[in-house]
Scaffold this motif. Sequence first.
Motif, PDB file in Angstrom:
ATOM      1  N   HIS A   1       0.809  -1.217   0.000  1.00 48.39           N
ATOM      2  CA  HIS A   1       0.000   0.000   0.000  1.00 48.39           C
ATOM      3  C   HIS A   1       0.848   1.276   0.000  1.00 48.39           C
ATOM      4  N   GLU A   2       2.150   1.116  -0.198  1.00 45.40           N
ATOM      5  CA  GLU A   2       3.089   2.234  -0.283  1.00 45.40           C
ATOM      6  C   GLU A   2       2.966   3.185   0.901  1.00 45.40           C
ATOM      7  N   ASP A   3       2.821   2.611   2.084  1.00 45.56           N
ATOM      8  CA  ASP A   3       2.731   3.376   3.320  1.00 45.56           C
ATOM      9  C   ASP A   3       4.134   3.485   3.903  1.00 45.56           C
ATOM     10  N   GLU A   4       4.866   4.480   3.426  1.00 47.70           N
ATOM     11  CA  GLU A   4       6.282   4.586   3.762  1.00 47.70           C
ATOM     12  C   GLU A   4       6.518   4.894   5.237  1.00 47.70           C
ATOM     13  N   THR A   5       5.640   5.671   5.855  1.00 48.38           N
ATOM     14  CA  THR A   5       5.840   5.983   7.273  1.00 48.38           C
ATOM     15  C   THR A   5       5.576   4.778   8.169  1.00 48.38           C
ATOM     16  N   ALA A   6       4.766   3.827   7.692  1.00 47.13           N
ATOM     17  CA  ALA A   6       4.564   2.595   8.455  1.00 47.13           C
ATOM     18  C   ALA A   6       5.825   1.732   8.412  1.00 47.13           C
ATOM     19  N   LEU A   7       6.572   1.833   7.317  1.00 46.56           N
ATOM     20  CA  LEU A   7       7.833   1.092   7.207  1.00 46.56           C
ATOM     21  C   LEU A   7       8.913   1.719   8.073  1.00 46.56           C
ATOM     22  N   ASP A   8       8.957   3.040   8.041  1.00 44.86           N
ATOM     23  CA  ASP A   8      10.019   3.759   8.745  1.00 44.86           C
ATOM     24  C   ASP A   8       9.480   5.120   9.172  1.00 44.86           C
ATOM     25  N   PRO A   9       9.386   5.369  10.468  1.00 48.31           N
ATOM     26  CA  PRO A   9       8.876   6.659  10.926  1.00 48.31           C
ATOM     27  C   PRO A   9       9.695   7.853  10.421  1.00 48.31           C
ATOM     28  N   GLN A  10      10.942   7.615  10.033  1.00 48.27           N
ATOM     29  CA  GLN A  10      11.796   8.687   9.521  1.00 48.27           C
ATOM     30  C   GLN A  10      11.793   8.772   7.999  1.00 48.27           C
ATOM     31  N   ALA A  11      10.868   8.094   7.346  1.00 46.78           N
ATOM     32  CA  ALA A  11      10.797   8.110   5.880  1.00 46.78           C
ATOM     33  C   ALA A  11      10.634   9.522   5.345  1.00 46.78           C
ATOM     34  N   HIS A  12       9.917  10.354   6.072  1.00 50.59           N
ATOM     35  CA  HIS A  12       9.688  11.737   5.618  1.00 50.59           C
ATOM     36  C   HIS A  12      10.986  12.550   5.581  1.00 50.59           C
ATOM     37  N   VAL A  13      12.018  12.070   6.267  1.00 50.72           N
ATOM     38  CA  VAL A  13      13.314  12.740   6.243  1.00 50.72           C
ATOM     39  C   VAL A  13      14.179  12.175   5.117  1.00 50.72           C
ATOM     40  N   PHE A  14      14.210  10.863   5.018  1.00 50.80           N
ATOM     41  CA  PHE A  14      15.097  10.184   4.074  1.00 50.80           C
ATOM     42  C   PHE A  14      14.635  10.261   2.624  1.00 50.80           C
ATOM     43  N   LEU A  15      13.364   9.951   2.359  1.00 45.85           N
ATOM     44  CA  LEU A  15      12.899   9.829   0.974  1.00 45.85           C
ATOM     45  C   LEU A  15      12.947  11.132   0.175  1.00 45.85           C
ATOM     46  N   PRO A  16      12.639  12.282   0.738  1.00 47.48           N
ATOM     47  CA  PRO A  16      12.791  13.512  -0.057  1.00 47.48           C
ATOM     48  C   PRO A  16      14.234  13.754  -0.504  1.00 47.48           C
ATOM     49  N   ILE A  17      15.190  13.396   0.348  1.00 49.23           N
ATOM     50  CA  ILE A  17      16.598  13.547  -0.030  1.00 49.23           C
ATOM     51  C   ILE A  17      16.909  12.613  -1.199  1.00 49.23           C
ATOM     52  N   LEU A  18      16.430  11.391  -1.116  1.00 52.47           N
ATOM     53  CA  LEU A  18      16.649  10.429  -2.194  1.00 52.47           C
ATOM     54  C   LEU A  18      15.978  10.901  -3.488  1.00 52.47           C
ATOM     55  N   ARG A  19      14.754  11.430  -3.386  1.00 51.75           N
ATOM     56  CA  ARG A  19      14.037  11.907  -4.576  1.00 51.75           C
ATOM     57  C   ARG A  19      14.765  13.061  -5.255  1.00 51.75           C
ATOM     58  N   LYS A  20      15.384  13.926  -4.469  1.00 52.46           N
ATOM     59  CA  LYS A  20      16.080  15.097  -5.026  1.00 52.46           C
ATOM     60  C   LYS A  20      17.442  14.745  -5.604  1.00 52.46           C
ATOM     61  N   SER A  21      17.925  13.556  -5.323  1.00 55.18           N
ATOM     62  CA  SER A  21      19.252  13.160  -5.810  1.00 55.18           C
ATOM     63  C   SER A  21      19.187  12.841  -7.307  1.00 55.18           C
ATOM     64  N   ALA A  22      20.341  12.592  -7.865  1.00 53.42           N
ATOM     65  CA  ALA A  22      20.431  12.250  -9.287  1.00 53.42           C
ATOM     66  C   ALA A  22      20.124  10.776  -9.538  1.00 53.42           C
ATOM     67  N   ALA A  23      19.703  10.050  -8.521  1.00 48.69           N
ATOM     68  CA  ALA A  23      19.458   8.612  -8.659  1.00 48.69           C
ATOM     69  C   ALA A  23      18.419   8.304  -9.733  1.00 48.69           C
ATOM     70  N   ALA A  24      17.449   9.178  -9.918  1.00 52.32           N
ATOM     71  CA  ALA A  24      16.416   8.939 -10.939  1.00 52.32           C
ATOM     72  C   ALA A  24      16.959   9.108 -12.354  1.00 52.32           C
TER      73      ALA A  24
END
Length: 101
Positions: free
Chosen positions: A57-80
Motif C-alpha cells: 500500500h506504499e505506506d512509507e511511514t509505516a515502514l520507517d517513521p523517519q521516511a519523511h526525512v530520508f525519501l525527499p533527499i533520495l528523490r532530489k538526488s540524481a538517482a532517478a
Amino acid sequence: YLSIECRQARTLVLALLPSLLDLLRRALETWHLPDMASNGHGEDFSALPPVIHAIVHEDETALDPQAHVFLPILRKSAAAEIWHKHGHFYSHLHDVWQMLC
C-alpha cells in the motif's frame, strides 16, 4: 517530425483504441475474482503481515517513521537519472530500503 511509418502506426493505434478499450471494458465487467480472503481450507489470508501491507500500500511511514526525512533527499538526488538494471537507480535504492525495513 514523425517518419511515415511512425505516423501510420500512430494512426492505426488511434483507430483501434476505441475498439480495444471497449473490449477491455467488457472483459472487466465479466471478470469475477475469486474470494481471496480464504484458500478454501479455512485459512484466512485477508491479513497481510504489517511490513508487507505497508509495502503493497506504499505506506512509507509505516515502514520507517523517519521516511519523511530520508525519501525527499533520495528523490532530489540524481538517482532517478541513472539507469540501473531494469529501471533507474532511485527505484533500486527505494526497493532495497523497503526490503531492509
